[in-house]
Design an enzyme around this catalytic site. Sequence first.
Site, PDB file in Angstrom:
ATOM      1  N   TYR A   1      -4.809  -2.302  39.206  1.00 41.43           N
ATOM      2  CA  TYR A   1      -3.258  -1.181  39.953  1.00 41.43           C
ATOM      3  C   TYR A   1      -2.402  -0.532  38.653  1.00 41.43           C
ATOM      4  CZ  TYR A   1      -5.004  -5.515  42.613  1.00 41.43           C
ATOM      5  OH  TYR A   1      -5.140  -6.862  43.230  1.00 41.43           O
ATOM      6  N   HIS A   2      -3.572   0.151  38.218  1.00 35.18           N
ATOM      7  CA  HIS A   2      -2.848   0.844  36.631  1.00 35.18           C
ATOM      8  C   HIS A   2      -3.157   2.081  36.568  1.00 35.18           C
ATOM      9  CE1 HIS A   2      -2.727  -3.510  34.312  1.00 35.18           C
ATOM     10  NE2 HIS A   2      -2.257  -3.557  35.009  1.00 35.18           N
ATOM     11  N   PRO A   3      -3.439   2.821  37.651  1.00 33.98           N
ATOM     12  CA  PRO A   3      -3.622   4.462  37.759  1.00 33.98           C
ATOM     13  C   PRO A   3      -2.998   5.092  37.206  1.00 33.98           C
ATOM     14  CG  PRO A   3      -2.260   3.764  40.129  1.00 33.98           C
ATOM     15  CD  PRO A   3      -2.837   2.216  39.239  1.00 33.98           C
TER      16      PRO A   3
END
Length: 533
Positions: free
Chosen positions: A469-471
């Site tokens: 979840y690190h876009p």
Amino acid sequence: MQTYDYIVVGAGSAGAAVANRLSADPRNTVLLLEAGRASHPWSFIPIGMARLIANPAANWLYSSEPEANTNGRRLPVPRGKLLGGSSSINGMVFVRGQAQDFDTWAQMGNRGWSYAEVLPVFKRMESYAGEGDAAFRGRQGPLRVTNPEPRDPLFATIIKAAAEVGIRHNPDYNGASQEGIAMSQATIAAGRRMSTARCYLDPVRKRRNLHIETEALTEGLVLDGKRCTGVRYSVAGDVREARAAREVVVSAGTINSPQLLELSGIGQPERLRNLGIEVRHALPGVGENLRDHYVPRTRWLIGKKGITFNDRGRGLRLVHEAMRYALFRQGMLAMSGAPIRAFVCSREGLEAPDLMLGWIPMLTEPSPRGPRISRQSGVTLYAHPMRPESKGQIHITAADPRRPPAINFNFLSSPPDAELTVRAVRIARAIMTAPAMAPFQVSEVVPGADLTTDDEILDWVKQAAETTYHPVGTCKMGSDPSAVVDAQLRVHGIAGLRVADASIMPTLTSGNTNAPSIMIGEKAADMVLNAAT
Ligand SMILES: Cc1cc2nc3c(=O)[nH]c(=O)nc-3n(C[C@H](O)[C@H](O)[C@H](O)COP(=O)(O)OP(=O)(O)OC[C@H]3O[C@@H](n4cnc5c(N)ncnc54)[C@H](O)[C@@H]3O)c2cc1C
């Protein structure tokens, strides 16, 4: 129509920091618009993360398009939809990144973003409660950060096992050097989640010059030629406009910031025309340069009873944990999403680590909405390259602000990413099978001890990996033709408009992305205020 000096779109990690700092001067009027609600009961308690990861009341619940290297799977892309944004639903792990990350941004031509220049911002934004060198750590900022002790036998043993394979304990990976294994520093204090809603907005809610509007979806930017003069937003179906006398700052995050630019006619002309959107400003980089961590989660059974959080999360032990939390704000209910992490070099001779490993002290299983807790007992260990080179895109598919954009990660399209991911899995295996782990009776569930060649491991990665979840990167900072904002975060070619959030990162930082997103918000506020004087 109301007029404010500044309008900030999105009250997430970055946007809350921007709004706090801009409204510190009572002469500045600030409107902060947030599409989500003010809060959710589970957003205050660390363990509540498990209840928010797939919860439409707090989460945009996006998913990616099917891709070849995800074996056609759609990956869950959760994003916070509350005050505090993703900092209100995230795993609360606090990692700044490496000095080299920011020096790289500066070397790409982004003046003001070298490590020496961002370090004072990292220091001023935190109140760090652990031991640390004053040259690197701050004690008086709004964001409370703690460093748990490895008292738990499981954590102490994992640290010992890492030492057996040559990974040393590092007491502060946000200090002089990132390399090593440590308990995860966390945005948790007194057993409570320290989101930006809690740390940046709650203390300033009484400011009369700061107007926070929740459940307010910004649908478009108002442009007068090549100047942004305000925003159009809707509250319960009622469409309103607000005017910005000075600037609009878009902090809607990596998915929604490019979406909002495109909906407003700023982006790739042909793409916009095909959707019937009038082109107001051609900017080909909008939505491009998407980067994220593609992460295999290795899973391990633990035979010894009472060690893992699977065992401690059931029956009488759960009652004990609940009491411990109620009385002392401690225990498994007060932990970050992955309480131990290691920053490791994939080979000798590297200047700084290129892989990250994170332990979740319970066995999880994949599900369509992301990992869920298993009935068996064990540990989940993710392992991945920190600075992947594969790049994807996010673009709108309709002129409708409520239609989710298409997210294409293009994972593993750069060959070194695949090679490093396999290496990371092998290092995970080496630690979990080190002699120190033997008393816990560890056995590998996935990828499975029978998968031994690089190709076999890579095939499993394609079948099983997800994101952490690190876009970032879809409104890239820079001066090349694919850049969306300049080093002052001003949108190229449009006056009165900046983007300030994770989307401006030209490359992924080495680690989790909440800390650098807040730093970006802090720095953006400086830039806006400097421009006004
Ligand atoms: C489940 C999960 C776990 C994570 N775990 C960690 C972790 O442990 N440690 C870590 O460092 N990082 C973690 N991250 C990543 C980190 O939280 C994000 O990188 C960071 O919060 C991004 O900040 P941002 O300001 O760019 O966006 P966000 O914080 O996502 O903020 C964007 C805000 O804009 C709002 N918004 C969007 N569109 C509109 C619109 N049109 N109108 C009005 N408002 C709008 C959103 O609702 C949101 O509040 C995690 C993320 C998730 C989702």
